[in-house]
Design a protein around this motif. Structure first.
Motif, PDB file in Angstrom:
ATOM      1  N   CYS A 163     104.856  22.836  66.495  1.00  0.00           N
ATOM      2  CA  CYS A 163     104.771  23.427  65.145  1.00  0.00           C
ATOM      3  C   CYS A 163     104.184  22.372  64.207  1.00  0.00           C
ATOM      4  O   CYS A 163     104.657  21.229  64.198  1.00  0.00           O
ATOM      5  N   THR A 164     103.197  22.775  63.440  1.00  0.00           N
ATOM      6  CA  THR A 164     102.402  21.763  62.729  1.00  0.00           C
ATOM      7  C   THR A 164     103.127  21.132  61.541  1.00  0.00           C
ATOM      8  O   THR A 164     102.648  20.168  60.970  1.00  0.00           O
ATOM      9  N   TYR A 165     104.285  21.713  61.158  1.00  0.00           N
ATOM     10  CA  TYR A 165     105.027  21.167  60.016  1.00  0.00           C
ATOM     11  C   TYR A 165     106.164  20.255  60.457  1.00  0.00           C
ATOM     12  O   TYR A 165     106.779  19.577  59.657  1.00  0.00           O
ATOM     13  N   CYS A 166     106.481  20.227  61.747  1.00  0.00           N
ATOM     14  CA  CYS A 166     107.788  19.737  62.197  1.00  0.00           C
ATOM     15  C   CYS A 166     107.753  18.331  62.785  1.00  0.00           C
ATOM     16  O   CYS A 166     106.990  18.026  63.698  1.00  0.00           O
ATOM     17  N   ILE A 167     108.647  17.506  62.300  1.00  0.00           N
ATOM     18  CA  ILE A 167     108.723  16.109  62.740  1.00  0.00           C
ATOM     19  C   ILE A 167     109.584  15.949  64.000  1.00  0.00           C
ATOM     20  O   ILE A 167     109.571  14.901  64.648  1.00  0.00           O
ATOM     21  N   VAL A 168     110.315  17.006  64.374  1.00  0.00           N
ATOM     22  CA  VAL A 168     111.310  16.868  65.453  1.00  0.00           C
ATOM     23  C   VAL A 168     110.747  16.382  66.803  1.00  0.00           C
ATOM     24  O   VAL A 168     111.338  15.498  67.426  1.00  0.00           O
ATOM     25  N   PRO A 169     109.602  16.899  67.274  1.00  0.00           N
ATOM     26  CA  PRO A 169     109.099  16.365  68.547  1.00  0.00           C
ATOM     27  C   PRO A 169     108.881  14.850  68.482  1.00  0.00           C
ATOM     28  O   PRO A 169     109.049  14.147  69.477  1.00  0.00           O
ATOM     29  N   HIS A 170     108.556  14.350  67.276  1.00  0.00           N
ATOM     30  CA  HIS A 170     108.361  12.910  67.110  1.00  0.00           C
ATOM     31  C   HIS A 170     109.697  12.157  67.129  1.00  0.00           C
ATOM     32  O   HIS A 170     109.771  11.023  67.593  1.00  0.00           O
ATOM     33  N   THR A 171     110.760  12.786  66.609  1.00  0.00           N
ATOM     34  CA  THR A 171     112.043  12.065  66.530  1.00  0.00           C
ATOM     35  C   THR A 171     112.916  12.275  67.760  1.00  0.00           C
ATOM     36  O   THR A 171     113.736  11.413  68.095  1.00  0.00           O
ATOM     37  N   ARG A 172     112.767  13.429  68.414  1.00  0.00           N
ATOM     38  CA  ARG A 172     113.655  13.731  69.548  1.00  0.00           C
ATOM     39  C   ARG A 172     112.932  13.780  70.887  1.00  0.00           C
ATOM     40  O   ARG A 172     113.549  14.051  71.919  1.00  0.00           O
ATOM     41  N   GLY A 173     111.614  13.578  70.862  1.00  0.00           N
ATOM     42  CA  GLY A 173     110.871  13.474  72.115  1.00  0.00           C
ATOM     43  C   GLY A 173     110.651  14.797  72.819  1.00  0.00           C
ATOM     44  O   GLY A 173     110.955  15.871  72.285  1.00  0.00           O
ATOM     45  N   GLU A 174     110.142  14.719  74.047  1.00  0.00           N
ATOM     46  CA  GLU A 174     109.807  15.950  74.770  1.00  0.00           C
ATOM     47  C   GLU A 174     111.071  16.638  75.297  1.00  0.00           C
ATOM     48  O   GLU A 174     112.135  16.028  75.436  1.00  0.00           O
ATOM     49  N   GLU A 175     110.900  17.930  75.566  1.00  0.00           N
ATOM     50  CA  GLU A 175     112.073  18.733  75.915  1.00  0.00           C
ATOM     51  C   GLU A 175     112.469  18.533  77.379  1.00  0.00           C
ATOM     52  O   GLU A 175     111.628  18.648  78.278  1.00  0.00           O
ATOM     53  N   ILE A 176     113.733  18.248  77.608  1.00  0.00           N
ATOM     54  CA  ILE A 176     114.272  18.181  78.975  1.00  0.00           C
ATOM     55  C   ILE A 176     115.565  18.991  78.998  1.00  0.00           C
ATOM     56  O   ILE A 176     116.432  18.833  78.128  1.00  0.00           O
ATOM     57  N   SER A 177     115.670  19.882  79.988  1.00  0.00           N
ATOM     58  CA  SER A 177     116.878  20.699  80.103  1.00  0.00           C
ATOM     59  C   SER A 177     117.974  19.886  80.780  1.00  0.00           C
ATOM     60  O   SER A 177     117.706  19.125  81.724  1.00  0.00           O
ATOM     61  N   ILE A 178     119.170  20.085  80.331  1.00  0.00           N
ATOM     62  CA  ILE A 178     120.323  19.415  80.952  1.00  0.00           C
ATOM     63  C   ILE A 178     120.702  20.218  82.199  1.00  0.00           C
ATOM     64  O   ILE A 178     120.731  21.458  82.145  1.00  0.00           O
ATOM     65  N   PRO A 179     120.949  19.551  83.348  1.00  0.00           N
ATOM     66  CA  PRO A 179     121.275  20.310  84.557  1.00  0.00           C
ATOM     67  C   PRO A 179     122.452  21.269  84.343  1.00  0.00           C
ATOM     68  O   PRO A 179     123.420  20.935  83.660  1.00  0.00           O
ATOM     69  N   ALA A 180     122.335  22.461  84.954  1.00  0.00           N
ATOM     70  CA  ALA A 180     123.333  23.510  84.721  1.00  0.00           C
ATOM     71  C   ALA A 180     124.740  23.069  85.112  1.00  0.00           C
ATOM     72  O   ALA A 180     125.715  23.417  84.437  1.00  0.00           O
ATOM     73  N   ARG A 210     112.585  24.915  81.722  1.00  0.00           N
ATOM     74  CA  ARG A 210     111.156  24.630  81.919  1.00  0.00           C
ATOM     75  C   ARG A 210     110.939  23.275  82.566  1.00  0.00           C
ATOM     76  O   ARG A 210     110.025  23.069  83.348  1.00  0.00           O
ATOM     77  N   ARG A 211     111.774  22.312  82.218  1.00  0.00           N
ATOM     78  CA  ARG A 211     111.630  20.977  82.808  1.00  0.00           C
ATOM     79  C   ARG A 211     113.001  20.308  82.906  1.00  0.00           C
ATOM     80  O   ARG A 211     113.740  20.245  81.925  1.00  0.00           O
ATOM     81  N   PHE A 212     113.325  19.881  84.132  1.00  0.00           N
ATOM     82  CA  PHE A 212     114.541  19.071  84.336  1.00  0.00           C
ATOM     83  C   PHE A 212     114.062  17.672  84.700  1.00  0.00           C
ATOM     84  O   PHE A 212     112.936  17.507  85.173  1.00  0.00           O
ATOM     85  N   SER A 213     114.911  16.672  84.541  1.00  0.00           N
ATOM     86  CA  SER A 213     114.419  15.330  84.870  1.00  0.00           C
ATOM     87  C   SER A 213     114.562  15.036  86.356  1.00  0.00           C
ATOM     88  O   SER A 213     113.970  14.090  86.853  1.00  0.00           O
ATOM     89  N   THR A 214     115.355  15.827  87.082  1.00  0.00           N
ATOM     90  CA  THR A 214     115.406  15.692  88.541  1.00  0.00           C
ATOM     91  C   THR A 214     115.317  17.100  89.119  1.00  0.00           C
ATOM     92  O   THR A 214     115.385  18.080  88.380  1.00  0.00           O
ATOM     93  N   GLU A 215     115.207  17.157  90.451  1.00  0.00           N
ATOM     94  CA  GLU A 215     115.061  18.467  91.095  1.00  0.00           C
ATOM     95  C   GLU A 215     116.233  19.391  90.720  1.00  0.00           C
ATOM     96  O   GLU A 215     117.382  18.944  90.670  1.00  0.00           O
ATOM     97  N   HIS A 216     115.914  20.639  90.479  1.00  0.00           N
ATOM     98  CA  HIS A 216     116.943  21.578  90.033  1.00  0.00           C
ATOM     99  C   HIS A 216     116.558  22.959  90.513  1.00  0.00           C
ATOM    100  O   HIS A 216     115.378  23.312  90.487  1.00  0.00           O
TER     101      HIS A 216
END
Ligand code: 5AD
Ligand code: SF4
Length: 441
Positions: A163-180, A210-216
Protein backbone atom coordinates in the motif's frame (compact mmCIF):
# COMPACT_ATOMS: atom_id res chain seq x y z
CA UNK A 1 6.00 -9.45 55.76
CA UNK A 2 8.35 -11.42 53.61
CA UNK A 3 6.19 -10.75 50.60
CA UNK A 4 6.30 -7.02 51.30
CA UNK A 5 10.06 -7.14 51.49
CA UNK A 6 10.24 -9.06 48.27
CA UNK A 7 8.05 -6.62 46.38
CA UNK A 8 10.01 -3.62 47.69
CA UNK A 9 13.13 -5.03 46.01
CA UNK A 10 11.45 -6.37 42.91
CA UNK A 11 12.42 -4.59 39.68
CA UNK A 12 9.53 -2.74 38.10
CA UNK A 13 8.75 -2.01 34.48
CA UNK A 14 6.44 0.67 33.15
CA UNK A 15 5.26 0.32 29.54
CA UNK A 16 3.47 2.92 27.44
CA UNK A 17 1.81 1.40 24.39
CA UNK A 18 0.72 3.34 21.31
CA UNK A 19 -0.81 2.13 18.06
CA UNK A 20 -2.64 -1.01 17.08
CA UNK A 21 -3.52 -4.39 18.57
CA UNK A 22 -0.23 -5.84 17.27
CA UNK A 23 1.59 -3.35 19.48
CA UNK A 24 -0.61 -4.22 22.45
CA UNK A 25 0.33 -7.86 21.87
CA UNK A 26 4.04 -6.97 21.56
CA UNK A 27 3.79 -5.21 24.91
CA UNK A 28 2.18 -8.33 26.39
CA UNK A 29 5.02 -10.46 25.00
CA UNK A 30 7.74 -8.13 26.32
CA UNK A 31 6.12 -8.03 29.74
CA UNK A 32 5.77 -11.82 29.96
CA UNK A 33 9.44 -12.25 28.96
CA UNK A 34 10.60 -9.63 31.49
CA UNK A 35 8.48 -11.07 34.27
CA UNK A 36 9.35 -14.70 33.81
CA UNK A 37 13.03 -14.38 32.84
CA UNK A 38 14.20 -11.15 34.46
CA UNK A 39 11.98 -10.94 37.56
CA UNK A 40 10.26 -7.68 36.65
CA UNK A 41 6.80 -6.69 37.80
CA UNK A 42 4.52 -4.28 35.94
CA UNK A 43 3.87 -0.86 37.45
CA UNK A 44 1.44 1.82 36.30
CA UNK A 45 3.64 4.48 37.87
CA UNK A 46 6.61 5.52 35.73
CA UNK A 47 8.24 7.26 38.73
CA UNK A 48 8.88 3.98 40.54
CA UNK A 49 9.97 2.00 37.46
CA UNK A 50 13.51 0.63 36.97
CA UNK A 51 12.74 0.23 33.29
CA UNK A 52 10.51 2.45 31.15
CA UNK A 53 9.51 1.13 27.74
CA UNK A 54 7.82 3.29 25.13
CA UNK A 55 6.20 1.02 22.54
CA UNK A 56 5.73 3.36 19.63
CA UNK A 57 3.59 3.61 16.48
CA UNK A 58 4.69 5.34 13.29
CA UNK A 59 1.63 4.90 11.09
CA UNK A 60 0.98 8.64 11.15
CA UNK A 61 3.41 11.48 11.69
CA UNK A 62 1.91 13.12 14.78
CA UNK A 63 2.59 10.48 17.45
CA UNK A 64 6.08 10.05 16.02
CA UNK A 65 6.74 13.76 16.42
CA UNK A 66 5.69 13.56 20.06
CA UNK A 67 8.20 10.81 20.87
CA UNK A 68 11.13 13.03 21.82
CA UNK A 69 9.10 15.29 24.10
CA UNK A 70 7.78 12.17 25.79
CA UNK A 71 11.26 10.78 26.28
CA UNK A 72 12.16 14.13 27.87
CA UNK A 73 9.23 13.88 30.27
CA UNK A 74 10.07 10.33 31.33
CA UNK A 75 13.70 11.35 31.76
CA UNK A 76 12.65 14.10 34.19
CA UNK A 77 10.37 11.96 36.31
CA UNK A 78 12.21 8.63 36.31
CA UNK A 79 14.06 7.49 39.41
CA UNK A 80 17.85 7.60 39.47
CA UNK A 81 19.43 4.81 37.43
CA UNK A 82 16.21 3.82 35.68
CA UNK A 83 16.55 2.93 31.99
CA UNK A 84 14.40 4.11 29.10
CA UNK A 85 13.97 1.87 26.05
CA UNK A 86 12.21 2.84 22.82
CA UNK A 87 10.45 -0.09 21.13
CA UNK A 88 7.97 -0.64 18.32
CA UNK A 89 7.47 0.78 14.86
CA UNK A 90 9.15 4.16 15.36
CA UNK A 91 12.10 2.31 16.86
CA UNK A 92 12.32 0.19 13.68
CA UNK A 93 12.01 3.23 11.52
CA UNK A 94 14.36 5.70 13.25
CA UNK A 95 16.80 3.20 14.82
CA UNK A 96 20.14 4.75 15.77
CA UNK A 97 18.77 8.27 15.22
CA UNK A 98 16.83 7.92 18.49
CA UNK A 99 20.03 7.36 20.47
CA UNK A 100 21.80 10.17 18.64
CA UNK A 101 18.97 12.61 19.36
CA UNK A 102 18.38 11.62 22.97
CA UNK A 103 20.99 10.77 25.56
CA UNK A 104 18.21 9.60 27.88
CA UNK A 105 17.52 6.47 25.84
CA UNK A 106 19.42 3.28 26.75
CA UNK A 107 18.36 1.05 23.86
CA UNK A 108 16.18 0.82 20.76
CA UNK A 109 14.21 -2.34 19.96
CA UNK A 110 12.28 -2.63 16.67
CA UNK A 111 8.80 -4.08 16.19
CA UNK A 112 10.31 -7.11 14.44
CA UNK A 113 12.75 -7.83 17.29
CA UNK A 114 10.48 -8.15 20.32
CA UNK A 115 11.90 -11.55 21.34
CA UNK A 116 15.28 -9.87 22.07
CA UNK A 117 13.85 -7.82 24.94
CA UNK A 118 15.53 -9.77 27.74
CA UNK A 119 18.98 -9.39 26.23
CA UNK A 120 18.76 -5.79 25.01
CA UNK A 121 17.90 -4.41 28.45
CA UNK A 122 21.45 -5.34 29.49
CA UNK A 123 23.12 -3.69 26.50
CA UNK A 124 23.51 0.05 26.95
CA UNK A 125 23.39 1.84 23.60
CA UNK A 126 22.15 -1.22 21.66
CA UNK A 127 19.98 -0.88 18.55
CA UNK A 128 18.12 -4.01 17.35
CA UNK A 129 15.92 -3.09 14.41
CA UNK A 130 16.61 -5.78 11.84
CA UNK A 131 13.41 -6.22 9.79
CA UNK A 132 14.67 -9.51 8.31
CA UNK A 133 14.85 -11.02 11.77
CA UNK A 134 12.49 -13.99 12.01
CA UNK A 135 10.89 -14.66 15.36
CA UNK A 136 7.85 -16.38 13.84
CA UNK A 137 8.77 -19.63 15.64
CA UNK A 138 9.81 -18.04 18.90
CA UNK A 139 7.64 -19.27 21.75
CA UNK A 140 7.21 -16.32 24.07
CA UNK A 141 6.91 -16.76 27.80
CA UNK A 142 3.41 -16.51 29.08
CA UNK A 143 2.37 -15.48 32.50
CA UNK A 144 -0.72 -17.16 33.82
CA UNK A 145 -1.15 -14.57 36.54
CA UNK A 146 -2.38 -12.31 33.75
CA UNK A 147 -5.07 -14.71 32.64
CA UNK A 148 -7.94 -12.91 31.01
CA UNK A 149 -11.24 -13.87 29.46
CA UNK A 150 -9.98 -12.54 26.15
CA UNK A 151 -6.61 -13.54 24.73
CA UNK A 152 -4.74 -12.11 21.76
CA UNK A 153 -2.69 -14.48 19.62
CA UNK A 154 -0.45 -13.50 16.70
CA UNK A 155 -0.86 -15.60 13.57
CA UNK A 156 1.68 -13.82 11.39
CA UNK A 157 4.39 -11.20 11.57
CA UNK A 158 5.12 -8.45 9.04
CA UNK A 159 3.23 -7.43 5.93
CA UNK A 160 3.66 -8.28 2.25
CA UNK A 161 1.34 -5.67 0.79
CA UNK A 162 2.65 -2.60 -0.91
CA UNK A 163 0.00 0.00 0.00
CA UNK A 164 1.58 3.23 -1.14
CA UNK A 165 0.71 5.18 2.03
CA UNK A 166 1.83 2.62 4.60
CA UNK A 167 5.06 2.51 6.56
CA UNK A 168 4.34 -0.90 8.14
CA UNK A 169 6.21 -3.13 5.64
CA UNK A 170 9.25 -0.95 6.40
CA UNK A 171 8.86 -1.26 10.19
CA UNK A 172 7.64 -4.85 10.51
CA UNK A 173 9.31 -6.47 7.51
CA UNK A 174 7.99 -9.13 5.16
CA UNK A 175 5.08 -11.33 6.09
CA UNK A 176 5.76 -14.73 7.68
CA UNK A 177 3.00 -16.96 9.01
CA UNK A 178 3.45 -18.47 12.44
CA UNK A 179 3.28 -22.30 12.29
CA UNK A 180 -0.21 -23.59 13.09
CA UNK A 181 0.97 -25.89 15.90
CA UNK A 182 2.46 -22.90 17.77
CA UNK A 183 -0.78 -20.91 17.32
CA UNK A 184 -2.94 -23.83 18.45
CA UNK A 185 -0.79 -24.42 21.54
CA UNK A 186 -0.99 -20.75 22.45
CA UNK A 187 -4.77 -20.68 22.09
CA UNK A 188 -5.05 -23.89 24.12
CA UNK A 189 -2.81 -22.41 26.83
CA UNK A 190 -4.95 -19.25 26.95
CA UNK A 191 -8.10 -21.37 27.28
CA UNK A 192 -6.48 -23.46 30.03
CA UNK A 193 -5.73 -20.16 31.81
CA UNK A 194 -9.36 -19.06 31.62
CA UNK A 195 -9.82 -17.37 28.23
CA UNK A 196 -13.07 -17.98 26.39
CA UNK A 197 -12.44 -15.57 23.52
CA UNK A 198 -9.42 -15.28 21.24
CA UNK A 199 -8.49 -12.38 18.97
CA UNK A 200 -6.22 -13.55 16.15
CA UNK A 201 -3.78 -10.89 15.02
CA UNK A 202 -1.95 -10.17 11.79
CA UNK A 203 -1.55 -7.29 9.35
CA UNK A 204 -3.54 -9.29 6.78
CA UNK A 205 -4.93 -12.30 8.57
CA UNK A 206 -6.51 -13.87 5.52
CA UNK A 207 -3.14 -13.95 3.82
CA UNK A 208 -2.27 -16.66 6.36
CA UNK A 209 -0.22 -19.56 5.02
CA UNK A 210 1.41 -17.81 2.07
CA UNK A 211 4.89 -18.13 3.54
CA UNK A 212 6.24 -20.03 6.54
CA UNK A 213 9.87 -19.83 7.56
CA UNK A 214 10.20 -23.63 7.60
CA UNK A 215 8.38 -26.45 5.85
CA UNK A 216 4.71 -26.52 6.76
CA UNK A 217 1.69 -28.43 5.53
CA UNK A 218 -0.34 -26.13 3.30
CA UNK A 219 -2.87 -24.22 5.34
CA UNK A 220 -4.87 -21.10 4.63
CA UNK A 221 -6.74 -18.80 7.00
CA UNK A 222 -10.06 -20.60 6.57
CA UNK A 223 -8.42 -23.91 7.52
CA UNK A 224 -6.68 -22.29 10.47
CA UNK A 225 -10.03 -20.99 11.73
CA UNK A 226 -11.45 -24.50 11.45
CA UNK A 227 -8.56 -25.94 13.47
CA UNK A 228 -8.76 -23.27 16.16
CA UNK A 229 -12.49 -23.69 16.56
CA UNK A 230 -11.99 -27.35 17.50
CA UNK A 231 -10.45 -26.27 20.80
CA UNK A 232 -12.81 -27.22 23.62
CA UNK A 233 -13.69 -24.43 26.01
CA UNK A 234 -12.99 -21.73 23.43
CA UNK A 235 -16.29 -20.00 22.83
CA UNK A 236 -15.54 -17.02 20.62
CA UNK A 237 -13.09 -16.26 17.83
CA UNK A 238 -12.35 -12.81 16.46
CA UNK A 239 -9.59 -11.64 14.14
CA UNK A 240 -8.14 -8.43 12.80
CA UNK A 241 -7.73 -7.41 10.03
CA UNK A 242 -8.68 -9.27 6.87
CA UNK A 243 -7.82 -7.71 3.50
CA UNK A 244 -10.81 -7.22 1.17
CA UNK A 245 -8.87 -8.75 -1.71
CA UNK A 246 -8.43 -12.18 -0.10
CA UNK A 247 -12.03 -12.51 1.06
CA UNK A 248 -13.00 -15.49 -1.08
CA UNK A 249 -16.33 -17.30 -0.79
CA UNK A 250 -14.85 -20.19 1.21
CA UNK A 251 -13.69 -17.70 3.85
CA UNK A 252 -17.03 -15.87 3.90
CA UNK A 253 -18.91 -19.14 4.27
CA UNK A 254 -16.67 -20.29 7.12
CA UNK A 255 -17.15 -16.91 8.77
CA UNK A 256 -20.92 -17.23 8.45
CA UNK A 257 -21.29 -20.89 9.40
CA UNK A 258 -18.74 -21.37 12.16
CA UNK A 259 -20.71 -20.72 15.36
CA UNK A 260 -17.58 -19.79 17.32
CA UNK A 261 -16.68 -16.91 15.00
CA UNK A 262 -18.18 -13.62 16.22
CA UNK A 263 -20.27 -11.96 13.58
CA UNK A 264 -18.38 -8.71 13.46
CA UNK A 265 -15.61 -8.00 11.02
CA UNK A 266 -13.22 -5.15 10.33
CA UNK A 267 -12.65 -4.72 6.59
CA UNK A 268 -10.41 -1.73 5.81
CA UNK A 269 -11.81 0.19 2.84
CA UNK A 270 -9.31 3.11 2.84
CA UNK A 271 -11.11 4.84 -0.06
CA UNK A 272 -14.28 4.35 -2.09
CA UNK A 273 -12.78 5.81 -5.27
CA UNK A 274 -11.34 3.45 -7.88
CA UNK A 275 -8.83 6.09 -8.90
CA UNK A 276 -7.56 6.47 -5.32
CA UNK A 277 -7.65 2.72 -4.61
CA UNK A 278 -5.41 2.27 -7.62
CA UNK A 279 -3.02 4.98 -6.46
CA UNK A 280 -3.00 3.31 -3.03
CA UNK A 281 -2.26 -0.07 -4.72
CA UNK A 282 -5.02 -1.74 -2.73
CA UNK A 283 -5.70 -4.24 -5.50
CA UNK A 284 -9.53 -3.99 -5.47
CA UNK A 285 -12.20 -1.65 -6.76
CA UNK A 286 -15.24 -0.16 -5.08
CA UNK A 287 -17.34 -2.72 -6.93
CA UNK A 288 -15.27 -5.64 -5.59
CA UNK A 289 -15.48 -4.29 -2.03
CA UNK A 290 -19.25 -3.80 -2.22
CA UNK A 291 -19.73 -7.17 -3.84
CA UNK A 292 -17.90 -8.84 -0.92
CA UNK A 293 -20.04 -6.89 1.58
CA UNK A 294 -23.24 -7.88 -0.23
CA UNK A 295 -22.22 -11.53 -0.20
CA UNK A 296 -21.43 -11.27 3.52
CA UNK A 297 -24.80 -9.68 4.26
CA UNK A 298 -26.56 -12.29 2.17
CA UNK A 299 -25.00 -14.95 4.42
CA UNK A 300 -25.42 -13.03 7.71
CA UNK A 301 -27.92 -10.17 7.48
CA UNK A 302 -27.08 -8.93 11.00
CA UNK A 303 -23.28 -8.89 10.53
CA UNK A 304 -21.51 -5.88 11.99
CA UNK A 305 -18.91 -4.31 9.73
CA UNK A 306 -16.10 -1.93 10.66
CA UNK A 307 -13.55 -0.13 8.54
CA UNK A 308 -10.60 2.26 8.22
CA UNK A 309 -10.73 5.22 5.87
CA UNK A 310 -8.09 7.72 4.78
CA UNK A 311 -9.22 11.07 3.40
CA UNK A 312 -7.21 13.59 1.38
CA UNK A 313 -4.87 11.03 -0.13
CA UNK A 314 -2.78 12.67 -2.91
CA UNK A 315 -4.93 13.52 -5.93
CA UNK A 316 -8.20 12.89 -4.04
CA UNK A 317 -10.76 15.26 -5.55
CA UNK A 318 -14.23 16.06 -4.27
CA UNK A 319 -15.67 13.47 -6.65
CA UNK A 320 -13.35 10.77 -5.21
CA UNK A 321 -14.30 11.72 -1.68
CA UNK A 322 -17.99 11.47 -2.62
CA UNK A 323 -17.33 7.88 -3.75
CA UNK A 324 -16.09 7.13 -0.21
CA UNK A 325 -19.26 8.74 1.16
CA UNK A 326 -21.25 6.57 -1.23
CA UNK A 327 -19.72 3.39 0.18
CA UNK A 328 -20.42 4.65 3.71
CA UNK A 329 -24.09 5.12 2.71
CA UNK A 330 -24.36 1.61 1.37
CA UNK A 331 -22.37 -0.30 3.98
CA UNK A 332 -23.39 1.78 7.01
CA UNK A 333 -20.32 0.72 9.00
CA UNK A 334 -20.77 0.08 12.71
CA UNK A 335 -17.26 1.19 13.48
CA UNK A 336 -15.17 3.53 11.38
CA UNK A 337 -11.64 4.75 12.08
CA UNK A 338 -10.92 7.69 9.82
CA UNK A 339 -7.72 9.60 9.25
CA UNK A 340 -6.34 12.48 7.24
CA UNK A 341 -3.59 11.19 4.98
CA UNK A 342 -0.15 11.63 6.53
CA UNK A 343 2.90 11.24 4.25
CA UNK A 344 5.29 8.67 5.69
CA UNK A 345 8.94 8.12 4.84
CA UNK A 346 9.87 5.06 2.74
CA UNK A 347 6.43 4.99 1.13
CA UNK A 348 5.68 5.47 -2.53
CA UNK A 349 2.98 8.09 -1.94
CA UNK A 350 5.30 10.30 0.11
CA UNK A 351 7.00 11.22 -3.18
CA UNK A 352 3.73 12.79 -4.36
CA UNK A 353 3.64 15.22 -1.41
CA UNK A 354 0.46 16.63 0.06
CA UNK A 355 -2.00 17.45 -2.70
CA UNK A 356 -5.08 18.38 -0.69
CA UNK A 357 -4.75 21.46 1.51
CA UNK A 358 -5.16 21.05 5.28
CA UNK A 359 -8.44 22.95 5.45
CA UNK A 360 -10.07 20.84 2.76
CA UNK A 361 -8.69 17.63 4.29
CA UNK A 362 -10.21 18.49 7.67
CA UNK A 363 -13.47 19.46 6.00
CA UNK A 364 -13.69 16.02 4.37
CA UNK A 365 -12.83 14.23 7.58
CA UNK A 366 -15.52 16.12 9.50
CA UNK A 367 -18.16 15.49 6.83
CA UNK A 368 -17.33 11.79 6.84
CA UNK A 369 -17.34 11.52 10.62
CA UNK A 370 -20.55 13.52 11.06
CA UNK A 371 -22.40 11.34 8.60
CA UNK A 372 -21.02 8.25 10.28
CA UNK A 373 -22.28 9.45 13.68
CA UNK A 374 -25.80 9.75 12.26
CA UNK A 375 -25.59 6.30 10.71
CA UNK A 376 -24.32 4.79 13.94
CA UNK A 377 -27.22 6.27 15.91
CA UNK A 378 -29.64 4.80 13.38
CA UNK A 379 -27.84 1.42 13.36
CA UNK A 380 -27.91 1.24 17.15
CA UNK A 381 -31.58 2.30 17.35
CA UNK A 382 -32.38 -0.67 15.14
CA UNK A 383 -31.00 -2.96 17.83
CA UNK A 384 -33.78 -1.99 20.25
CA UNK A 385 -36.03 -4.98 20.79
CA UNK A 386 -33.45 -7.53 19.63
CA UNK A 387 -31.70 -10.14 21.76
CA UNK A 388 -27.94 -10.41 21.46
CA UNK A 389 -25.20 -12.63 22.82
CA UNK A 390 -22.87 -10.86 25.25
CA UNK A 391 -19.64 -11.74 27.04
CA UNK A 392 -20.08 -9.95 30.38
CA UNK A 393 -16.66 -8.58 31.24
CA UNK A 394 -16.87 -6.07 34.07
CA UNK A 395 -18.97 -4.10 36.53
CA UNK A 396 -19.00 -0.35 35.97
CA UNK A 397 -18.70 2.25 38.73
CA UNK A 398 -22.43 2.94 38.37
CA UNK A 399 -23.09 -0.74 39.13
CA UNK A 400 -24.06 -1.74 35.60
CA UNK A 401 -22.69 -4.84 33.94
CA UNK A 402 -20.73 -4.22 30.75
CA UNK A 403 -19.75 -6.52 27.94
CA UNK A 404 -19.31 -6.89 24.19
CA UNK A 405 -21.95 -8.48 22.02
CA UNK A 406 -20.85 -11.00 19.41
CA UNK A 407 -21.37 -8.25 16.84
CA UNK A 408 -18.91 -6.07 18.76
CA UNK A 409 -21.37 -3.62 20.35
CA UNK A 410 -20.79 -2.43 23.88
CA UNK A 411 -23.77 -3.49 26.01
CA UNK A 412 -24.65 -2.26 29.50
CA UNK A 413 -27.26 -3.83 31.76
CA UNK A 414 -28.37 -3.61 35.41
CA UNK A 415 -26.26 -5.89 37.59
CA UNK A 416 -27.19 -9.53 38.05
CA UNK A 417 -25.17 -12.00 40.08
CA UNK A 418 -22.93 -14.66 38.58
CA UNK A 419 -22.64 -13.32 35.04
CA UNK A 420 -19.09 -11.92 34.94
CA UNK A 421 -16.93 -14.07 32.68
CA UNK A 422 -19.95 -15.75 31.13
CA UNK A 423 -21.44 -15.54 27.67
CA UNK A 424 -25.16 -14.83 28.01
CA UNK A 425 -27.98 -13.00 26.30
CA UNK A 426 -29.30 -9.48 26.64
CA UNK A 427 -32.60 -8.01 25.59
CA UNK A 428 -31.81 -4.60 24.11
CA UNK A 429 -34.08 -1.89 25.52
CA UNK A 430 -32.43 1.36 24.49
CA UNK A 431 -29.50 2.62 22.42
CA UNK A 432 -26.91 5.37 22.48
CA UNK A 433 -24.27 6.12 19.85
CA UNK A 434 -21.51 4.45 21.84
CA UNK A 435 -23.40 1.60 23.53
CA UNK A 436 -26.63 -0.35 23.89
CA UNK A 437 -28.65 -0.62 27.08
CA UNK A 438 -30.23 -3.95 27.84
CA UNK A 439 -31.27 -6.46 30.39
CA UNK A 440 -29.39 -9.70 30.99
CA UNK A 441 -31.76 -12.61 30.36
N1 5AD B 1 -1.85 8.28 6.67
C1 5AD B 1 -3.06 8.19 7.26
N2 5AD B 1 -3.58 7.04 7.71
C2 5AD B 1 -2.85 5.92 7.54
N3 5AD B 1 -3.09 4.64 7.86
C3 5AD B 1 -2.03 3.90 7.48
N4 5AD B 1 -1.08 4.68 6.91
C4 5AD B 1 -1.57 5.94 6.93
C5 5AD B 1 -1.08 7.18 6.49
N5 5AD B 1 0.11 7.30 5.90
C6 5AD B 1 -4.35 4.18 8.45
C7 5AD B 1 -5.02 3.14 7.55
C8 5AD B 1 -4.77 1.86 8.30
C9 5AD B 1 -4.79 2.34 9.74
C10 5AD B 1 -4.15 1.42 10.72
O1 5AD B 1 -4.09 3.57 9.69
O2 5AD B 1 -6.39 3.44 7.48
O3 5AD B 1 -5.75 0.87 8.04
FE1 SF4 C 1 0.59 -0.99 14.49
FE2 SF4 C 1 1.08 0.11 12.14
FE3 SF4 C 1 1.32 1.58 14.33
FE4 SF4 C 1 3.09 -0.34 13.77
S1 SF4 C 1 2.73 1.50 12.57
S2 SF4 C 1 2.08 0.06 15.75
S3 SF4 C 1 1.81 -1.88 12.82
S4 SF4 C 1 -0.57 0.71 13.53
Amino acid sequence: MNQQKESAFQKKVFIETMGCAMNVKDTEHMLAELESKEGYKLTQNAKEADLILINTCSVREKPERKLFSEIGQYDKLKKKGAKIGVCGCTASHLGQEILTKSKAVSFVLGARNVSKITSIIHQEGAVEVDTDYDDSRYVFASNSSHSTLKAMVNISIGCDKQCTYCIVPHTRGEEISIPADIILKEVQKAVDDGAIEVLLLGQNVNNYGRRFSTEHTPMNFTQLLQEISKIDGLKRIRFTSPHPLQMDNAFLEEFANNPKICKSIHIPLQSGSDKILKLMKRGYTQDWYLQRIRKLRELIPSVSIGTDIIVAFPYEEEADFLETMRVLEEVRFDTMYSFIYSPRPHTEASRWGIQVNAEEALNRLIRLQNRHKEILEQNNAQEIGTVCEVLWENIREDGFLEGKSDHAKLVRAPFKNGLIGKVGYAQILDARRAYLIGEAI
